[in-house]
Structures are given as C-alpha cells and as structure tokens.
Write an enzyme that holds these catalytic residues in place. Structure first.
Site, mmCIF file in Angstrom:
data_model
loop_
_atom_site.group_PDB
_atom_site.id
_atom_site.type_symbol
_atom_site.label_atom_id
_atom_site.label_comp_id
_atom_site.label_asym_id
_atom_site.label_seq_id
_atom_site.Cartn_x
_atom_site.Cartn_y
_atom_site.Cartn_z
ATOM 1 N N THR A 38 -29.382 42.955 38.718
ATOM 2 C CA THR A 38 -28.979 43.766 39.864
ATOM 3 C C THR A 38 -28.436 42.907 40.990
ATOM 4 O O THR A 38 -27.577 43.340 41.758
ATOM 5 C CB THR A 38 -30.195 44.580 40.357
ATOM 6 O OG1 THR A 38 -30.575 45.459 39.306
ATOM 7 C CG2 THR A 38 -29.883 45.381 41.586
ATOM 8 N N TYR A 51 -25.961 52.301 39.541
ATOM 9 C CA TYR A 51 -25.101 51.104 39.609
ATOM 10 C C TYR A 51 -25.108 50.438 38.252
ATOM 11 O O TYR A 51 -25.878 50.813 37.370
ATOM 12 C CB TYR A 51 -25.630 50.133 40.681
ATOM 13 C CG TYR A 51 -26.966 49.541 40.305
ATOM 14 C CD1 TYR A 51 -28.140 50.230 40.523
ATOM 15 C CD2 TYR A 51 -27.040 48.293 39.675
ATOM 16 C CE1 TYR A 51 -29.370 49.710 40.139
ATOM 17 C CE2 TYR A 51 -28.265 47.760 39.293
ATOM 18 C CZ TYR A 51 -29.415 48.474 39.526
ATOM 19 O OH TYR A 51 -30.618 47.967 39.137
ATOM 20 N N THR A 117 -34.506 41.811 37.648
ATOM 21 C CA THR A 117 -35.953 41.881 37.912
ATOM 22 C C THR A 117 -36.744 42.418 36.715
ATOM 23 O O THR A 117 -37.942 42.153 36.597
ATOM 24 C CB THR A 117 -36.258 42.788 39.130
ATOM 25 O OG1 THR A 117 -35.757 44.096 38.869
ATOM 26 C CG2 THR A 117 -35.663 42.227 40.405
ATOM 27 N N ASP A 118 -36.084 43.179 35.826
ATOM 28 C CA ASP A 118 -36.830 43.871 34.766
ATOM 29 C C ASP A 118 -37.606 42.921 33.858
ATOM 30 O O ASP A 118 -38.736 43.232 33.453
ATOM 31 C CB ASP A 118 -35.876 44.711 33.898
ATOM 32 C CG ASP A 118 -35.387 45.960 34.624
ATOM 33 O OD1 ASP A 118 -35.907 46.252 35.714
ATOM 34 O OD2 ASP A 118 -34.473 46.636 34.097
ATOM 35 N N LYS A 190 -43.717 42.724 37.753
ATOM 36 C CA LYS A 190 -43.029 43.770 38.519
ATOM 37 C C LYS A 190 -43.930 45.002 38.585
ATOM 38 O O LYS A 190 -44.460 45.439 37.564
ATOM 39 C CB LYS A 190 -41.701 44.094 37.817
ATOM 40 C CG LYS A 190 -40.813 45.060 38.587
ATOM 41 C CD LYS A 190 -39.433 45.218 37.927
ATOM 42 C CE LYS A 190 -38.574 46.175 38.722
ATOM 43 N NZ LYS A 190 -37.210 46.325 38.190
ATOM 44 N N GLU A 311 -65.895 43.816 23.703
ATOM 45 C CA GLU A 311 -66.226 45.019 22.921
ATOM 46 C C GLU A 311 -65.712 44.913 21.496
ATOM 47 O O GLU A 311 -66.162 45.621 20.608
ATOM 48 C CB GLU A 311 -65.657 46.267 23.595
ATOM 49 C CG GLU A 311 -66.465 46.728 24.809
ATOM 50 C CD GLU A 311 -65.948 48.050 25.355
ATOM 51 O OE1 GLU A 311 -66.165 49.100 24.715
ATOM 52 O OE2 GLU A 311 -65.307 48.019 26.424
HETATM 53 N N1 ASP Z 1 -32.027 46.415 35.226
HETATM 54 C C1 ASP Z 1 -31.891 45.378 36.217
HETATM 55 C C2 ASP Z 1 -32.082 44.040 35.533
HETATM 56 O O1 ASP Z 1 -33.163 43.678 35.250
HETATM 57 C C3 ASP Z 1 -32.863 45.564 37.314
HETATM 58 C C4 ASP Z 1 -32.846 44.506 38.376
HETATM 59 O O2 ASP Z 1 -32.277 43.450 38.276
HETATM 60 O O3 ASP Z 1 -33.493 44.755 39.426
HETATM 61 O O4 ASP Z 1 -31.132 43.389 35.275
#
Ligand code: ASP
Length: 354
Positions: A38, A51, A117-118, A190, A311
């Site tokens: 992103t 996007y 971020t993913d 995340k 467990e």
């Molecule tokens: N789908 C995006 C990615 O991981 C989300 C992000 O970057 O925040 O590339």
C-alpha cells in the site's frame, strides 16, 4: 592588512568546504529495496477506500520525501512490486539474497525495505533468520496508499531511513518502523485491517520509538537472529511447503489429511487457547506425524505462549509447541527448520532458540 584579510577568507572557505565534504561522507549510505504494498499503492482520489497496491516505483517513493537526503546518502532498487498478499518464497529468497549481498559491501551501511502491511511480519521474521549481517535492516509500510489524504508512507520512509542510519540500530535484528514505533521482527503482528496504528509487539514490547527521526531505544532482541542464526539462503532455491490450519469448534479434521495428501512437509495449527484442537483434529495430527510431517501447535489467540504438554501431550503425539510465535511466524520458522531436520525434538529445539 588587505592581503591578510584575503588569506583569512581563503582559509575559512577551505575549512568550510572541507567540513561540508566530510559531512557528506559521514552520512550513512542506505539502499532502499522496494517490494510494493500500500505504501506504493494508488487510488483515483485521495478519499476513497478502494485502491491497488504496488503501483508506484521506488524512485517516486524516494522523490516524495526529499528530506531523506538530509539523513543519508540514498539509492533505491525495485525488487518486486506486489501487494504483500502475493509475497511468496521466491521473492523472500531473492530479497534476502540481495540484502545480504548489499550488506556485504563496505559502501552500504544499511538497508530499508518497503513492503505491504499484510505479510510484513512474515517477511521481517524470515529476514531476521537469514540476513547474515549486523548492519541495520529496517522494513517499513503504510496503511494508506501514496495518493491518500494524510498518506502515512512518506513519514514512515523518513523514520525508517533515520533508524537505518542510526548506529544504535545495528545488532538488533530486522526492525519494522511504522507509525513512530520501532518493532523487532519477532513477535510483531498486524491487529487492525484499517487503522494506521495497526502493529503491536504484544509479548515483549517495542524495540524502540522514533519521532521525526529522533530515535529512542528500549531493548535488544531476546532470541538468536541474523549474524548468529544458523539459517542461510546462500544455496536455497526453494522452501518446503508448510500449511497453516485454523482450528475452530468442530473443525473438519479432513483439512489436516488434505494438507498431507497435497504434499505439505509441515503443518502449523492455529489452535484454540493454548494450542488446543478437537479430539478429531488431534487424531488427524497423529496420522500426519506418523507419515513424517512435522506439526507445530500455535494459537489463534493474539498473545500468550503455547507451552509443551499443557493440555496436549506433545511427547506422545510427536508435536512441537510454538511458544510465543503466532501461526504466520511459526510457518516461516518451520519452513527454514525443515531444510535442516524433520525430527520433532530437534524442531522443538529450534523453536526454543529462534
Ligand atoms: N494489501 C496491502 C499489502 O499488504 C496492504 C498494505 O500494504 O497495507 O500489500
């Protein structure tokens, strides 16, 4: 008098230009490796939720933050341009090999990697295990695309370069700098699909924090990493298949059997509670272990630790407890461990060390 004044002026100019030059050479040399996400995403307007990731190249990312030149001597390379949902073993290997070869150069002081971020927690932990250098490797990302109102990418890149140029960052393993926080690769995750403040390091806390490049350091990594790690990507062309299976009440044990039938060499269970699973899933895991598949019990719970024999009797079942590693990071470690051993006791040793 006049001649003396001219001589003085000449000497001052010489001193000043020498100082300016040594200021240049004193700046750290940082290479930015871009992989998409992103942070390099674009939308048609600044206020829409939809996007596409990975649209903007590394040059444009750097040009958006001219202040980077004050922090370091910067150059950029494009390694990939994907949404990080499409990050895979082959990009990981390519990224790790390029990072290692750059850091082996005397004229490179650190590497910054832009990413989505993913799956940044997976790539960061992978690099934390295979980077063969103490020099800073700092990853960064953004929750809002480059075209958004209040895009968070530019300041994150600025802060990431400031951290990479900081000698204090050396020896702390791979770091992820986002939203003014400095996370260690291991244990960060995340937690929100949309909030800018999405990453937490729940168990051990932040490695540090930064404010417009003014860094504060809180701790060092507590597990083996980078230079001291036994894992290497030097001769690796592929990584073994490891599947994650999400456990829920009444989960179908067929999922475990299907993973084995389709060639998984390892399975990570995202278990309930302390890595628990239904009786039927335990039976399926026992079948998998008998066929030589290594099964690591992790948890779908966001914090805490999965311990041996709480467990589930791991000795009897032949399973491995993930400790504090979440399912995604357990999968990364298991892929690398399987390049060395399939013995559950030895695998447990790696999970206790890394
Ligand atoms: N789908 C995006 C990615 O991981 C989300 C992000 O970057 O925040 O590339």
């Amino acid at each position: 008098m006049h001649a003396n004044f001219r001589l003085l002026t000449f000497i001052s100019v010489l001193i000043l230009s020498f100082a300016a030059q040594s200021g240049e050479t004193m700046k750290a040399n940082i290479v930015i490796l871009a992989t998409g996400g992103t942070i390099a995403g674009a939308a048609a307007t600044g206020t829409q939720a939809g996007y596409s990731s990975g649209q903007v190249g590394v040059q444009a990312l750097m040009e958006a933050v001219p202040q980077l030149q004050e922090l370091a001597n910067i150059r950029g390379e494009q390694v990939a341009n994907v949404g990080s949902q499409d990050m895979d073993d082959s990009i990981w290997l390519q990224l790790a090999q390029r990072t290692n070869s750059l850091l082996a150069q005397d004229d490179v002081d650190g590497v910054v990697i832009t990413h989505g971020t993913d799956t940044i927690e997976e790539t960061a932990y992978f690099l934390n295990l295979v980077v063969d250098s103490n020099k800073p490797v700092v990853m960064t990302a953004a929750m809002r695309p480059a075209t958004a109102l209040s895009a968070d990418g530019p300041l994150n890149i600025f802060n990431a370069v400031a951290v990479a140029a900081d000698p204090e960052a050396a020896g702390r393993g791979v770091l992820v700098v986002i939203n003014d926080d400095i996370h260690g690769a291991r244990g960060m995750t995340k937690t929100s699909t949309t909030d800018v403040q999405t990453f937490v390091s729940a168990e051990r806390g932040l490695m540090g924090a930064t404010l417009y490049g003014d860094n504060r350091w809180f701790r060092h990594p507590y597990r083996t990493h980078t230079r001291d790690s036994t894992f290497s990507v030097d001769d690796l062309g592929v990584l073994p298949r490891v599947d994650v299976i999400y456990i829920s009440a009444g989960v179908s044990p067929d999922l475990v059997d299907a993973a084995v039938a389709n060639g998984a060499k390892g399975i990570v269970t995202a278990g309930v509670g302390n890595g628990n699973m239904t009786g039927a899933a335990v039976a399926a895991v026992a079948r998998a272990v008998k066929q030589g598949v290594v099964v690591v019990r992790s948890t779908r719970v966001t914090s805490g630790t999965v311990g041996r024999k709480v467990e589930i009797d791991d000795d009897a079942l032949g399973t491995v407890a993930s400790g504090e590693l979440n399912p995604a990071q357990s999968r990364v470690l298991l892929k690398l461990v399987l390049t060395k051993t399939r013995d559950p006791a030895q695998v447990q040793g790696y999970f206790d060390k890394y």
